[in-house]
Design an enzyme around this catalytic site. Structure first.
Site, PDB file in Angstrom:
ATOM      1  N   ARG A  45       0.844  -1.191   0.000  1.00  0.00           N
ATOM      2  CA  ARG A  45       0.000   0.000   0.000  1.00  0.00           C
ATOM      3  C   ARG A  45       0.882   1.245   0.000  1.00  0.00           C
ATOM      4  O   ARG A  45       0.759   2.134   0.813  1.00  0.00           O
ATOM      5  CB  ARG A  45      -0.901   0.004   1.229  1.00  0.00           C
ATOM      6  CG  ARG A  45      -1.998  -1.021   1.165  1.00  0.00           C
ATOM      7  CD  ARG A  45      -3.045  -0.667   2.171  1.00  0.00           C
ATOM      8  NE  ARG A  45      -4.157  -1.580   2.105  1.00  0.00           N
ATOM      9  CZ  ARG A  45      -5.292  -1.401   2.753  1.00  0.00           C
ATOM     10  NH1 ARG A  45      -5.455  -0.340   3.498  1.00  0.00           N
ATOM     11  NH2 ARG A  45      -6.265  -2.269   2.672  1.00  0.00           N
ATOM     12  N   SER A 166      -7.976  -3.793   7.337  1.00  0.00           N
ATOM     13  CA  SER A 166      -8.696  -3.565   6.088  1.00  0.00           C
ATOM     14  C   SER A 166      -8.101  -4.307   4.896  1.00  0.00           C
ATOM     15  O   SER A 166      -8.733  -4.385   3.844  1.00  0.00           O
ATOM     16  CB  SER A 166      -8.739  -2.063   5.775  1.00  0.00           C
ATOM     17  OG  SER A 166      -7.422  -1.557   5.614  1.00  0.00           O
ATOM     18  N   ASP A 167      -6.891  -4.844   5.055  1.00  0.00           N
ATOM     19  CA  ASP A 167      -6.252  -5.541   3.932  1.00  0.00           C
ATOM     20  C   ASP A 167      -5.495  -6.769   4.441  1.00  0.00           C
ATOM     21  O   ASP A 167      -4.297  -6.922   4.194  1.00  0.00           O
ATOM     22  CB  ASP A 167      -5.307  -4.599   3.194  1.00  0.00           C
ATOM     23  CG  ASP A 167      -4.849  -5.175   1.855  1.00  0.00           C
ATOM     24  OD1 ASP A 167      -5.568  -6.031   1.297  1.00  0.00           O
ATOM     25  OD2 ASP A 167      -3.785  -4.762   1.368  1.00  0.00           O
ATOM     26  N   LEU A 168      -6.205  -7.641   5.148  1.00  0.00           N
ATOM     27  CA  LEU A 168      -5.568  -8.856   5.652  1.00  0.00           C
ATOM     28  C   LEU A 168      -5.307  -9.808   4.496  1.00  0.00           C
ATOM     29  O   LEU A 168      -6.236 -10.327   3.878  1.00  0.00           O
ATOM     30  CB  LEU A 168      -6.448  -9.526   6.699  1.00  0.00           C
ATOM     31  CG  LEU A 168      -5.829 -10.739   7.413  1.00  0.00           C
ATOM     32  CD1 LEU A 168      -4.599 -10.329   8.204  1.00  0.00           C
ATOM     33  CD2 LEU A 168      -6.853 -11.407   8.319  1.00  0.00           C
ATOM     34  N   ASN A 172       0.708  -9.412   4.345  1.00  0.00           N
ATOM     35  CA  ASN A 172       0.696  -8.623   5.579  1.00  0.00           C
ATOM     36  C   ASN A 172       0.759  -9.474   6.841  1.00  0.00           C
ATOM     37  O   ASN A 172       0.532  -8.973   7.943  1.00  0.00           O
ATOM     38  CB  ASN A 172      -0.545  -7.728   5.613  1.00  0.00           C
ATOM     39  CG  ASN A 172      -0.458  -6.620   4.578  1.00  0.00           C
ATOM     40  OD1 ASN A 172       0.640  -6.202   4.213  1.00  0.00           O
ATOM     41  ND2 ASN A 172      -1.587  -6.151   4.099  1.00  0.00           N
TER      42      ASN A 172
END
Length: 236
Positions: A45, A166-168, A172
């Site tokens: 990100r 929000s972005d598992l 990550n």
């Protein structure tokens, strides 16, 4: 909460708990290049640089937009006050999670530069020593060496604390050389009331990331048994 350590016209420098001689130069890649301190780069990100300096090892991430809006502006965000900026909110959430004993990177500092009602920003966190992301471990076919039950258990710890990621995805989740599981990249994440709906959405997003990478890399495989073990760890 983070604290402002240098506020100039159209520029905010914020620092978290670490007591370091941080200046705006720390967010300039040329500064670290001149010291031969940049040891690698990455994406996610934002643009990412891995720094090994006399002050410690850090990850410098430059915030950028994703999706369709990125075609209009990749790095500019509307400024509505320092407390609503991405680095302030991410530093704040990292501090909360660290205080609760959750395995996340140590927050270091953030920078915002405002121009005509929009800002650009960067974030500094400490490097997780000896850690590799789950994507690389699976791609290297180390599946059978991973503790899938533990991965699920750690995700559950975050959910029990009300942490919505929000972005598992498999990029990550990090595992260090002692087997400890970590979560990273908390941009646009938040602490919220526990609810089975968003918790299940987090798990579904993780499963989709496995399926997506499997279509791109033949050597990337997560078996049904491994996913079941992750869920068993999650549900305790």
């Amino acid at each position: 909460m983070p604290r402002l350590i240098n506020t100039k016209a159209q520029q905010y420098l914020m620092q978290s708990a670490a007591q370091l001689p941080i200046t705006q130069d720390w967010f300039n890649t040329d500064f670290w290049h001149q010291q031969n301190a940049i040891k690698g780069t990455g994406t996610g990100r934002g643009d990412v640089w891995f720094i090994d300096s006399q002050y410690g090892k850090f990850v410098l991430r430059r915030y950028r937009r994703g999706g369709l809006i990125a075609k209009l502006s990749k790095r500019h965000f509307m400024f509505a006050g320092i407390h609503r900026t991405r680095p302030w909110q991410e530093l704040s959430l990292l501090e909360v999670m660290r205080n609760q004993g959750l395995p996340v990177p140590q927050p270091i500092a953030g920078m915002c530069r405002i121009n005509k009602g929009f800002y650009q920003a960067e974030l500094l966190t400490a490097t997780i020593e000896g850690a590799t992301d789950l994507f690389e471990l699976i791609k290297q076919q180390q599946n059978d060496q991973l503790n899938w039950n533990e991965i699920g258990r750690v995700i559950a710890l975050f959910h029990q604390a009300g942490i919505f990621h929000s972005d598992l995805n498999c990029h990550n989740i990090m595992i260090d050389n002692t087997g400890k599981v970590w979560l990273i990249d908390f941009d646009k994440c938040q602490q919220r009331k526990r609810d089975t709906s968003w918790m299940q959405n987090n798990l579904d997003r993780l499963k989709r990331s496995f399926d997506k990478e499997a279509t791109k890399y033949p050597e990337f495989t997560v078996t049904d048994e491994q996913w079941t073990a992750l869920l068993a760890g999650y549900h305790g």
